[in-house]
Design a protein around this motif. Structure first.
Motif, PDB file in Angstrom:
ATOM      1  N   VAL A 179       2.037   3.918 -17.177  1.00  0.00           N
ATOM      2  CA  VAL A 179       0.957   4.550 -16.411  1.00  0.00           C
ATOM      3  C   VAL A 179      -0.134   3.520 -16.117  1.00  0.00           C
ATOM      4  CG1 VAL A 179      -0.859   6.284 -16.499  1.00  0.00           C
ATOM      5  CG2 VAL A 179       1.415   6.833 -17.362  1.00  0.00           C
ATOM      6  N   VAL A 180      -0.488   2.733 -17.140  1.00  0.00           N
ATOM      7  CA  VAL A 180      -1.518   1.708 -16.954  1.00  0.00           C
ATOM      8  C   VAL A 180      -1.077   0.686 -15.911  1.00  0.00           C
ATOM      9  CG1 VAL A 180      -2.713  -0.220 -18.062  1.00  0.00           C
ATOM     10  CG2 VAL A 180      -2.505   1.948 -19.251  1.00  0.00           C
ATOM     11  N   ALA A 181       0.210   0.277 -15.991  1.00  0.00           N
ATOM     12  CA  ALA A 181       0.711  -0.694 -15.015  1.00  0.00           C
ATOM     13  C   ALA A 181       0.578  -0.126 -13.602  1.00  0.00           C
ATOM     14  CB  ALA A 181       2.158  -1.050 -15.322  1.00  0.00           C
ATOM     15  N   GLY A 182       0.899   1.154 -13.461  1.00  0.00           N
ATOM     16  CA  GLY A 182       0.780   1.800 -12.154  1.00  0.00           C
ATOM     17  C   GLY A 182      -0.654   1.793 -11.652  1.00  0.00           C
ATOM     18  N   LEU A 183      -1.594   2.109 -12.554  1.00  0.00           N
ATOM     19  CA  LEU A 183      -3.008   2.136 -12.152  1.00  0.00           C
ATOM     20  C   LEU A 183      -3.500   0.741 -11.778  1.00  0.00           C
ATOM     21  CD1 LEU A 183      -4.439   4.632 -14.785  1.00  0.00           C
ATOM     22  CD2 LEU A 183      -4.076   5.009 -12.340  1.00  0.00           C
ATOM     23  N   MET A 184      -3.050  -0.272 -12.550  1.00  0.00           N
ATOM     24  CA  MET A 184      -3.459  -1.635 -12.216  1.00  0.00           C
ATOM     25  C   MET A 184      -2.943  -2.018 -10.847  1.00  0.00           C
ATOM     26  SD  MET A 184      -2.794  -3.530 -15.845  1.00  0.00           S
ATOM     27  CE  MET A 184      -3.055  -5.175 -15.235  1.00  0.00           C
ATOM     28  N   SER A 185      -1.710  -1.616 -10.559  1.00  0.00           N
ATOM     29  CA  SER A 185      -1.121  -1.922  -9.264  1.00  0.00           C
ATOM     30  C   SER A 185      -1.923  -1.262  -8.151  1.00  0.00           C
ATOM     31  CB  SER A 185       0.317  -1.438  -9.272  1.00  0.00           C
ATOM     32  OG  SER A 185       0.896  -1.618  -8.031  1.00  0.00           O
ATOM     33  N   LEU A 186      -2.329  -0.005  -8.402  1.00  0.00           N
ATOM     34  CA  LEU A 186      -3.159   0.703  -7.419  1.00  0.00           C
ATOM     35  C   LEU A 186      -4.458  -0.054  -7.172  1.00  0.00           C
ATOM     36  CD1 LEU A 186      -3.103   4.520  -8.249  1.00  0.00           C
ATOM     37  CD2 LEU A 186      -2.524   3.394  -6.098  1.00  0.00           C
ATOM     38  N   ALA A 187      -5.074  -0.519  -8.279  1.00  0.00           N
ATOM     39  CA  ALA A 187      -6.337  -1.232  -8.148  1.00  0.00           C
ATOM     40  C   ALA A 187      -6.157  -2.484  -7.296  1.00  0.00           C
ATOM     41  CB  ALA A 187      -6.872  -1.607  -9.528  1.00  0.00           C
ATOM     42  N   PHE A 188      -5.041  -3.196  -7.519  1.00  0.00           N
ATOM     43  CA  PHE A 188      -4.825  -4.426  -6.752  1.00  0.00           C
ATOM     44  C   PHE A 188      -4.501  -4.134  -5.293  1.00  0.00           C
ATOM     45  CE2 PHE A 188      -4.777  -8.483  -9.077  1.00  0.00           C
ATOM     46  CZ  PHE A 188      -5.241  -8.024 -10.291  1.00  0.00           C
ATOM     47  N   MET A 189      -4.057  -2.887  -5.018  1.00  0.00           N
ATOM     48  CA  MET A 189      -3.785  -2.535  -3.622  1.00  0.00           C
ATOM     49  C   MET A 189      -5.054  -2.583  -2.771  1.00  0.00           C
ATOM     50  SD  MET A 189      -0.939   0.425  -3.645  1.00  0.00           S
ATOM     51  CE  MET A 189      -1.332   1.026  -2.014  1.00  0.00           C
ATOM     52  N   ALA A 190      -6.194  -2.495  -3.446  1.00  0.00           N
ATOM     53  CA  ALA A 190      -7.451  -2.576  -2.710  1.00  0.00           C
ATOM     54  C   ALA A 190      -7.569  -3.905  -1.963  1.00  0.00           C
ATOM     55  CB  ALA A 190      -8.622  -2.417  -3.672  1.00  0.00           C
ATOM     56  N   PHE A 191      -6.924  -4.951  -2.521  1.00  0.00           N
ATOM     57  CA  PHE A 191      -6.987  -6.270  -1.878  1.00  0.00           C
ATOM     58  C   PHE A 191      -6.043  -6.378  -0.686  1.00  0.00           C
ATOM     59  CE2 PHE A 191      -7.993  -7.629  -6.345  1.00  0.00           C
ATOM     60  CZ  PHE A 191      -9.290  -8.043  -6.093  1.00  0.00           C
ATOM     61  N   SER A 192      -5.057  -5.492  -0.621  1.00  0.00           N
ATOM     62  CA  SER A 192      -3.966  -5.725   0.330  1.00  0.00           C
ATOM     63  C   SER A 192      -4.490  -5.651   1.753  1.00  0.00           C
ATOM     64  CB  SER A 192      -2.835  -4.716   0.117  1.00  0.00           C
ATOM     65  OG  SER A 192      -3.284  -3.456   0.536  1.00  0.00           O
ATOM     66  N   GLY A 193      -3.915  -6.438   2.627  1.00  0.00           N
ATOM     67  CA  GLY A 193      -4.361  -6.460   4.011  1.00  0.00           C
ATOM     68  C   GLY A 193      -5.419  -7.502   4.269  1.00  0.00           C
ATOM     69  N   MET A 194      -6.074  -8.008   3.187  1.00  0.00           N
ATOM     70  CA  MET A 194      -7.080  -9.045   3.400  1.00  0.00           C
ATOM     71  C   MET A 194      -6.445 -10.301   3.960  1.00  0.00           C
ATOM     72  SD  MET A 194      -9.497  -8.704   0.078  1.00  0.00           S
ATOM     73  CE  MET A 194     -10.294 -10.267   0.245  1.00  0.00           C
ATOM     74  N   ILE A 195      -5.281 -10.626   3.401  1.00  0.00           N
ATOM     75  CA  ILE A 195      -4.567 -11.805   3.887  1.00  0.00           C
ATOM     76  C   ILE A 195      -3.144 -11.386   4.208  1.00  0.00           C
ATOM     77  CG2 ILE A 195      -3.751 -14.115   3.293  1.00  0.00           C
ATOM     78  CD1 ILE A 195      -6.061 -14.237   1.285  1.00  0.00           C
ATOM     79  N   GLN A 196      -2.653 -11.752   5.385  1.00  0.00           N
ATOM     80  CA  GLN A 196      -1.295 -11.372   5.756  1.00  0.00           C
ATOM     81  C   GLN A 196      -0.322 -12.443   5.296  1.00  0.00           C
ATOM     82  OE1 GLN A 196      -1.256  -8.334   7.034  1.00  0.00           O
ATOM     83  NE2 GLN A 196       0.963  -8.360   6.702  1.00  0.00           N
ATOM     84  N   MET A 197       0.577 -12.096   4.383  1.00  0.00           N
ATOM     85  CA  MET A 197       1.511 -13.099   3.858  1.00  0.00           C
ATOM     86  C   MET A 197       2.950 -12.784   4.193  1.00  0.00           C
ATOM     87  SD  MET A 197       0.599 -14.262   0.081  1.00  0.00           S
ATOM     88  CE  MET A 197       1.206 -15.901  -0.199  1.00  0.00           C
ATOM     89  N   GLN A 198       3.216 -11.948   5.123  1.00  0.00           N
ATOM     90  CA  GLN A 198       4.552 -11.445   5.487  1.00  0.00           C
ATOM     91  C   GLN A 198       4.991 -10.341   4.560  1.00  0.00           C
ATOM     92  OE1 GLN A 198       7.326 -14.684   5.627  1.00  0.00           O
ATOM     93  NE2 GLN A 198       6.740 -15.236   7.682  1.00  0.00           N
TER      94      GLN A 198
END
Ligand code: FAD
Ligand code: FES
Lengths: 198, 369
Positions: A179-198
């Motif tokens: 569950v914690v791993a899932g939440l951490m992943s969600l938190a890091f999703m906030a960064f997504s889209g800032m840089i396009q890496m394919q």
């Protein structure tokens, strides 16, 4: 073969935060879940992964572009990358066993785990797909390792706190960790889209 | 066709290069050559191939350091003083070293690698420890879980042990246990016969050594052991003794009692033997007989669990209960305590003895486990 879009610094930053190999690509999960019980081992494993990832990415770059491509053997890349990583890990283990008993104690038990860490193979394969230059590759390898370390150290810290937390019985152990791993992943999703890496 | 050949050649070449690299590394990095280990200021000097554990190097050269875990770094018994050449203390050792030991360079010999010349110091008793070949003379099931193993020593033919000490049994590889392991077992027999030893071994579910002893070992088999080890033995005083045993912890205590009987000792001694039920008691006849031979000795079995319908007029409860009542009445001053068996029992009992005024240096024990 240069990827024109991103500078090396940008790739490093992206690999740590926006495209964290663990929390965005879910690679290297098994040792992440198994070894993150406390901060100390998390840091040890993180250091080992960063070192091995940086160096093997560089070696694999050379092997790929200077041996496999000229000889038309790129279909061998999976097995070649795996052998290179395994041999390198073995070599590092021998060297630190000889010259630094202390480092051997800290990293020794983790090195064998890294031989089969999919994040390390993943980084080598991504660099080919994304057509990075050598400098970009090294930045990507180091960034990938630092990002992986960041994730496992954060997890180690959280799990140390969890030991004292009133976790519901049925969720104790692996349950709450996932569950914690899932939440951490969600938190890091906030960064997504800032840089396009394919 | 050519493509296939190029592929094969390239792959073989690459693998060969890596293999050569690893071979070279093995040769350069892991060959430590010969090392010289000087023991007790040159009393003995060993020259041997370096690289391995100090504990194993010494054992290969006939010097046996006590170890109950077989070199896994989990028993803390294999201490020696490493005066030079030992490198830095590893994190695996620190939990077992007291501040004084850390200061006088005491190390766990199973964690120190012999990579260069070493100077070490060991207690001179360790030179007395030998490796023995023995034949299993008899196997007897004392209770459902305890088996007595009696062996005749073949080479060397006699062991000079102090009753209370233990031996290390070498368990060869067998189906389900790919490597040989060694485990500590206390000697149950008395000192009158130095050419045979008996042990009492409690089955531990899935235990490597105990499964072998209970399911595989047969009468007539030849086995290997080393010994004698340990500091648990009778102290030569007149103090009243309180002896406490659980399970196979009775073995070394019985050996001590046999020694006292041989010496016609008049010392006051009470043995409290804790088990679950009457079915778990063993050596009762021998202990009753010892009560006859030793005027000061009393045997008190303590059962924690008397099944319904069974009559038992002896003590019940925890093994420490009747001792507590005794100490409540008499106090602990001037008494000595000898304990063997389950670590939980020992921790609880040692705490209780200290509360009743038996000083720590008068409490002797071996924790099994
Ligand atoms: C000084 C000393 C003297 C000893 N004397 C005796 C003796 O006279 N008779 C005797 O039977 N044993 C004695 N022991 C214990 C013995 O050395 C072994 O530890 C024990 O027999 C288990 O060995 P194994 O290889 O069968 O189990 P292992 O394969 O080592 O262990 C299997 C599992 O059982 C657990 N385990 C280990 N030991 C115990 C235990 N005692 N109770 C419950 N669980 C355990 C382990 O943690 C592990 O999970 C003595 C130990 C010491 C240190
Ligand atoms: S042999 Fe047990 S700790 Fe060294």
């Amino acid at each position: 073969m240069e990827n024109p879009v991103l500078s090396a610094q940008m790739i490093f930053f992206a690999a740590v935060f926006t495209n964290n190999i663990l929390l965005a690509n879910f690679l290297g999960m098994c040792s992440f879940l198994a070894i993150s019980r406390d901060l100390k081992s998390s840091i040890g494993l993180g250091m080992a992964v960063t070192f091995v990832m940086t160096v093997t990415t560089a070696i694999n770059f050379v092997v790929y572009y200077y041996i496999l491509v000229p000889l038309n053997l790129i279909h061998f890349r999976f097995i070649v990358f795996i052998i290179v990583i395994a041999a390198f890990v073995q070599l590092v283990e021998m060297i630190i066993e000889r010259y630094s008993p202390l480092l051997y104690m800290v990293l020794g038990v983790f090195l064998p785990l890294i031989t089969v860490n999919c994040a390390i193979l993943g980084v080598s394969l991504f660099m080919i797909i994304r057509e990075y230059s050598f400098i970009q590759c090294v930045a990507f390898g180091t960034g990938g390792g630092v990002g992986w370390t960041l994730a496992i150290v954060a997890m180690g810290g959280i799990r140390e706190k969890l030991k004292k937390a009133p976790v519901p019985r049925g969720l104790e152990g692996p349950g709450i960790t996932l569950v914690v791993a899932g939440l951490m992943s969600l938190a890091f999703m906030a960064f997504s889209g800032m840089i396009q890496m394919q | 066709m050519i493509e296939i050949l190029v592929g094969l050649a390239a792959m073989s070449g690459l693998t060969a290069v890596l293999a050569a690299l690893l071979e070279a590394a093995d040769f350069w990095f892991l060959d430590y050559g010969e090392v010289v280990v000087s023991i007790n200021e040159g009393e003995k000097e060993i020259t041997a191939k370096g690289g391995g554990k100090l504990l194993d190097l010494l054992a290969d050269n006939g010097i046996f350091i006590p170890s109950a875990c077989g070199g896994r770094g989990s028993c803390g018994l294999c201490k020696v003083r490493v005066l030079s050449g030992g490198g830095m203390v590893l994190p695996t050792e620190t939990p077992y070293l007291s501040p004084e030991e850390a200061k006088d360079n005491t190390r766990l010999s199973c964690q120190v690698k012999a990579r260069n010349d070493l100077a070490i110091r060991i207690p001179s008793e360790y030179f007395n420890i030998k490796r023995f070949k023995a034949r299993v003379e008899s196997l007897a099931n004392l209770t459902e879980t305890n088996r007595e193993v009696r062996m005749k020593l073949l080479d060397p033919t006699e062991m000079n042990f102090k009753p209370g000490q233990y031996v290390q049994l070498l368990v060869p590889p067998y189906k389900g246990s790919p490597e040989s392991v060694s485990r500590a077992y206390s000697i149950a027999s008395g000192p009158e016969d130095k050419s045979s030893v008996s042990l009492v071994i409690t089955r531990v579910p899935q235990g490597l050594a105990t499964t072998w002893v209970h399911d595989i070992l047969a009468e007539g088999d030849e086995i290997e052991l080393s010994g004698p080890y340990g500091k648990f033995h009778l102290r030569d005083t007149d103090a009243e003794m309180i002896m406490v045993a659980t399970g196979s912890g009775l073995a070394p205590i019985l050996s001590i009692l046999l020694q006292m009987a041989l010496a016609k000792s008049h010392r006051k001694a009470t043995l409290y033997f804790g088990t679950k039920t009457t079915g778990d008691l063993f050596y009762t006849d021998q202990l009753k007989e010892l009560e006859g031979r030793l005027p000061g000795f009393r045997f008190v079995p303590v059962l924690s669990n008397v099944p319904e319908g069974e009559t038992w007029d002896g003590e019940t409860g925890m093994v420490t209960d009747p001792i507590k009542r005794k100490l409540e009445k008499e106090g602990g001053e001037g008494k000595e305590a000898y304990l063997c068996g389950n670590p939980f029992m020992i921790n609880a009992a040692v705490k209780m003895f200290m509360e009743y005024g038996i000083s720590e240096d008068k409490i002797f024990y071996d924790k099994f486990g």
